[in-house]
Design a protein around this motif. Structure first.
Motif, PDB file in Angstrom:
ATOM      1  N   PRO A  72      -6.890  10.491   0.194  1.00  0.00           N
ATOM      2  CA  PRO A  72      -7.038   9.042   0.001  1.00  0.00           C
ATOM      3  C   PRO A  72      -7.814   8.411   1.163  1.00  0.00           C
ATOM      4  CG  PRO A  72      -4.736   9.735  -0.269  1.00  0.00           C
ATOM      5  CD  PRO A  72      -5.484  10.925   0.221  1.00  0.00           C
ATOM      6  N   LYS A 125       8.725   7.591   8.591  1.00  0.00           N
ATOM      7  CA  LYS A 125       7.540   8.451   8.784  1.00  0.00           C
ATOM      8  C   LYS A 125       7.903   9.930   8.796  1.00  0.00           C
ATOM      9  CE  LYS A 125       4.613   5.006   9.928  1.00  0.00           C
ATOM     10  NZ  LYS A 125       3.617   4.531   8.967  1.00  0.00           N
ATOM     11  N   GLY A 132      -0.330   4.560  -1.088  1.00  0.00           N
ATOM     12  CA  GLY A 132      -1.181   5.677  -1.498  1.00  0.00           C
ATOM     13  C   GLY A 132      -1.124   6.848  -0.537  1.00  0.00           C
ATOM     14  N   GLY A 133      -0.329   6.719   0.521  1.00  0.00           N
ATOM     15  CA  GLY A 133      -0.276   7.781   1.546  1.00  0.00           C
ATOM     16  C   GLY A 133       0.394   9.030   1.007  1.00  0.00           C
ATOM     17  N   GLN A 134       0.251  10.109   1.751  1.00  0.00           N
ATOM     18  CA  GLN A 134       0.700  11.412   1.230  1.00  0.00           C
ATOM     19  C   GLN A 134       2.035  11.869   1.792  1.00  0.00           C
ATOM     20  OE1 GLN A 134      -3.204  13.013   2.232  1.00  0.00           O
ATOM     21  NE2 GLN A 134      -3.289  13.827   0.158  1.00  0.00           N
ATOM     22  N   ALA A 135       2.621  11.076   2.693  1.00  0.00           N
ATOM     23  CA  ALA A 135       3.950  11.391   3.233  1.00  0.00           C
ATOM     24  C   ALA A 135       4.034  12.813   3.779  1.00  0.00           C
ATOM     25  CB  ALA A 135       5.026  11.150   2.167  1.00  0.00           C
ATOM     26  N   THR A 136       2.971  13.254   4.427  1.00  0.00           N
ATOM     27  CA  THR A 136       2.975  14.647   4.912  1.00  0.00           C
ATOM     28  C   THR A 136       4.040  14.862   5.990  1.00  0.00           C
ATOM     29  OG1 THR A 136       0.930  13.911   5.947  1.00  0.00           O
ATOM     30  CG2 THR A 136       0.748  15.741   4.461  1.00  0.00           C
ATOM     31  N   ARG A 137       4.177  13.896   6.888  1.00  0.00           N
ATOM     32  CA  ARG A 137       5.164  14.089   7.961  1.00  0.00           C
ATOM     33  C   ARG A 137       6.586  14.087   7.407  1.00  0.00           C
ATOM     34  NH1 ARG A 137       3.121   9.335  11.620  1.00  0.00           N
ATOM     35  NH2 ARG A 137       2.228   8.734   9.623  1.00  0.00           N
ATOM     36  N   VAL A 166       0.865  -1.182   0.000  1.00  0.00           N
ATOM     37  CA  VAL A 166       0.000   0.000   0.000  1.00  0.00           C
ATOM     38  C   VAL A 166       0.901   1.230   0.000  1.00  0.00           C
ATOM     39  CG1 VAL A 166      -2.058  -1.067   0.968  1.00  0.00           C
ATOM     40  CG2 VAL A 166      -0.357  -0.165   2.526  1.00  0.00           C
ATOM     41  N   GLY A 187      -7.564   6.000   3.104  1.00  0.00           N
ATOM     42  CA  GLY A 187      -6.899   5.190   4.136  1.00  0.00           C
ATOM     43  C   GLY A 187      -6.392   3.874   3.579  1.00  0.00           C
ATOM     44  N   LYS A 234       6.215   8.348  -1.508  1.00  0.00           N
ATOM     45  CA  LYS A 234       7.195   7.952  -0.488  1.00  0.00           C
ATOM     46  C   LYS A 234       8.107   6.833  -0.991  1.00  0.00           C
ATOM     47  CE  LYS A 234       5.982   8.019   4.148  1.00  0.00           C
ATOM     48  NZ  LYS A 234       5.493   7.393   5.403  1.00  0.00           N
ATOM     49  N   GLN A 253      -6.364   3.740  -5.117  1.00  0.00           N
ATOM     50  CA  GLN A 253      -7.459   3.743  -4.149  1.00  0.00           C
ATOM     51  C   GLN A 253      -8.340   4.962  -4.407  1.00  0.00           C
ATOM     52  OE1 GLN A 253      -4.335   5.033  -0.838  1.00  0.00           O
ATOM     53  NE2 GLN A 253      -6.379   5.005   0.033  1.00  0.00           N
ATOM     54  N   MET A 310      -0.584  -0.438  -4.668  1.00  0.00           N
ATOM     55  CA  MET A 310      -1.721   0.483  -4.532  1.00  0.00           C
ATOM     56  C   MET A 310      -1.229   1.928  -4.395  1.00  0.00           C
ATOM     57  SD  MET A 310      -4.986   0.863  -2.022  1.00  0.00           S
ATOM     58  CE  MET A 310      -4.190   1.677  -0.662  1.00  0.00           C
ATOM     59  N   GLN A 344       3.368  -2.215   4.074  1.00  0.00           N
ATOM     60  CA  GLN A 344       3.316  -0.776   3.824  1.00  0.00           C
ATOM     61  C   GLN A 344       4.627  -0.304   3.215  1.00  0.00           C
ATOM     62  OE1 GLN A 344       2.170   1.049   7.563  1.00  0.00           O
ATOM     63  NE2 GLN A 344       0.036   0.518   7.204  1.00  0.00           N
ATOM     64  N   ILE A 345       4.528   0.612   2.298  1.00  0.00           N
ATOM     65  CA  ILE A 345       5.696   1.055   1.540  1.00  0.00           C
ATOM     66  C   ILE A 345       6.833   1.571   2.420  1.00  0.00           C
ATOM     67  CG2 ILE A 345       4.779   3.410   1.162  1.00  0.00           C
ATOM     68  CD1 ILE A 345       6.911   1.361  -1.255  1.00  0.00           C
TER      69      ILE A 345
END
Ligand code: UTP
Length: 469
Positions: free
Chosen positions: A210, A396, A106-111, A104, A212, A118, A186, A155, A241-242
């Protein structure tokens, strides 16, 4: 847009209390109107309303009853890398070509604050290889070792899809057969303010994010990836998780244990370092295996200790799962019930009354997310396996804990151990080490290749001498 269509849209929005998103309509030009109308057409307002109602209902529901989960403990021998019975079983499964891997991403790597996906982040301690490449190396090694395909499902999300595809294309899919790499995206969902109203981040655009990591299960079905898994005869899907380059992708021991108990869903855990560590709590929730997110567990359970002073809820989920394909199909067919939305307060860019875009300093609304582990209670048989910290070091943050510095150090520490175990003299303590994971996944591989000195390894063992960050 025709007047009648606009009225239809306005009526639908009014019915669900969301017509404020049309407040700049009179000022929009034709392009802006069609952009907003097209976006609104794609949003399922009724489902959004049900998701918000579900969130409110759960918030006022009595707390779930919790019991510790039964875990295959690492110290008990089972599930260790030298558990030969489980390994043989898992290796047979891999050789039969019935396993696929799914990341997975699809996260936005904001932190982390990284502009690209990412997975493109350069994390190799010496080579600066990307997260994607390190994972790809492991996949290449397993394919070769077992002489069978190992399809890789990636994803993405609206935020990462195009950039991920072009990153893979630019790297020739890391020498994996292109027909064995499957990208799917997603869904996105609107964020809402604390009254449940969608937020505009431009006069002609609703803010969406996204849905989640739990969005993976409906997205597998909607994208055709699940059909593809079935048509390839895949029975078990290894998911991670990536951001964790230490994961033992398609770990044969884990797969073997999963198959031996006939589990539909399995998860790996580590012993939590302290009650506040940001990992989910793996527990029996109302009698079924589940995970309670660290943001959602109450302090009494989180801090509970037994008579020896050990944490009762010590098992921390690290998002390494095996799911049976049939199970994924079953959950996807009942996703609204099985994968409810959770709300996390976030700072969301939004327009103020005058239409000016504001980046808030404090959370001003909720992002809505599904969690993949909410699928666990639906499994008829489950398995929880403990692993060590050697398998978990996620990327993270930009600095401090769980940052590039700690992840590179943990990768290098693992590689150092392999060298020592294989009887190879390691470089000085302050040097960073990197092994080519398409060749090595432990001391056994180093021995098998007859490597006894770093100098004999060509480019496959690389060292950066001196203290590096
Ligand atoms: P995180 O929330 O920890 O990481 O997701 P993130 O989204 O990359 O970073 P932040 O929170 O914005 O700083 C954990 C994993 O779940 C995936 C991420 O890509 C990461 O592998 N994920 C998360 C998705 O695939 N989709 C999502 O909607 C959320």
């Amino acid at each position: 847009m025709a007047e009648s269509q606009l009225e239809g849209l306005r009526e639908r929005l009014t019915a669900v209390g969301q017509d404020h998103v049309l407040r700049f309509w009179p000022e929009l030009d034709a392009a802006g109107r069609s952009r907003l109308a097209a976006q609104l057409e794609e949003i399922d307002f009724e489902a959004l309303g049900r998701a918000l109602a579900g969130i409110r209902a759960r918030a006022s529901a009595p707390p779930a009853s919790l019991e510790p989960a039964k875990v295959v403990r690492f110290d008990a021998g089972l599930g260790r890398p030298d558990d030969s019975a489980a390994r043989e079983r898992g290796e047979a499964l891999l050789a039969s070509g019935r396993v696929a891997v799914l990341v997975v991403a699809g996260g936005q790597a904001t932190r982390l604050g990284f502009a690209g996906p990412k997975g493109a982040y350069p994390i190799g301690p010496v080579s600066d290889r990307s997260l994607f490449e390190i994972h790809a190396q492991r996949i290449r090694r397993i394919r070769r070792r077992h002489g069978a395909p190992l399809p890789w499902y990636v994803m993405t999300s609206a935020a990462t899809h195009a950039a991920t595809r072009s990153f893979f294309a630019g790297k020739a899919h890391f020498d994996l057969p292109q027909e064995e790499v499957f990208f799917f995206s997603q869904r996105s969902v609107p964020a809402v303010d604390f009254e449940g109203r969608m937020l505009l981040d431009a006069p002609d655009h609703v803010f969406e994010s996204p849905d989640g990591h739990g969005g993976v299960i409906p997205a597998l079905a909607a994208s055709g990836a699940l059909d593809d898994l079935e048509s390839r005869g895949i029975s078990s899907v290894f998911l991670w998780q990536i951001d964790n380059p230490l994961v033992r992708i398609a770990d044969p021991v884990y797969l073997g244990l999963h198959a031996a108990v006939g589990a539909e869903a399995s998860c790996k855990v580590v012993a939590k370092r302290d009650p506040l560590e940001k990992v989910g709590h793996v527990a029996m929730v109302d009698g079924r295996l589940g995970i309670i997110e660290y943001t959602e567990i109450d302090a009494t359970h989180r801090e509970a200790r037994d008579e020896r002073g050990d944490l009762v809820y010590w098992a921390g989920g690290i998002s390494i799962y095996v799911f049976e394909t049939d199970f994924l199909r079953r959950v996807s067919a009942d996703a609204e019930r099985r994968l409810p939305f959770h709300a996390s307060p976030k700072r969301i860019p939004a327009l103020d009354r005058s239409g000016r875009r504001v980046e808030p300093i404090e959370p001003n609304g909720w992002k809505l997310e599904r969690f993949v582990f909410d699928a666990l209670p639906a499994a008829r048989t489950t398995l929880v396996v403990e692993t060590t910290r050697e398998e978990y070091s996620p990327l993270k943050n930009a600095s401090g804990s769980e940052s590039p510095e700690t992840v590179r150090r943990d990768l290098s520490t693992l590689y150092r151990r392999w060298l020592v175990e294989a009887g190879i003299e390691p470089p000085p303590e302050d040097a960073l080490i990197e092994l080519d994971q398409s060749l090595f996944d432990g001391a056994v591989d180093l021995r098998e290749r007859g490597i006894s000195r770093i100098a004999d390894s060509g480019e496959s063992i690389r060292i950066a001498s001196g203290a590096q960050s």
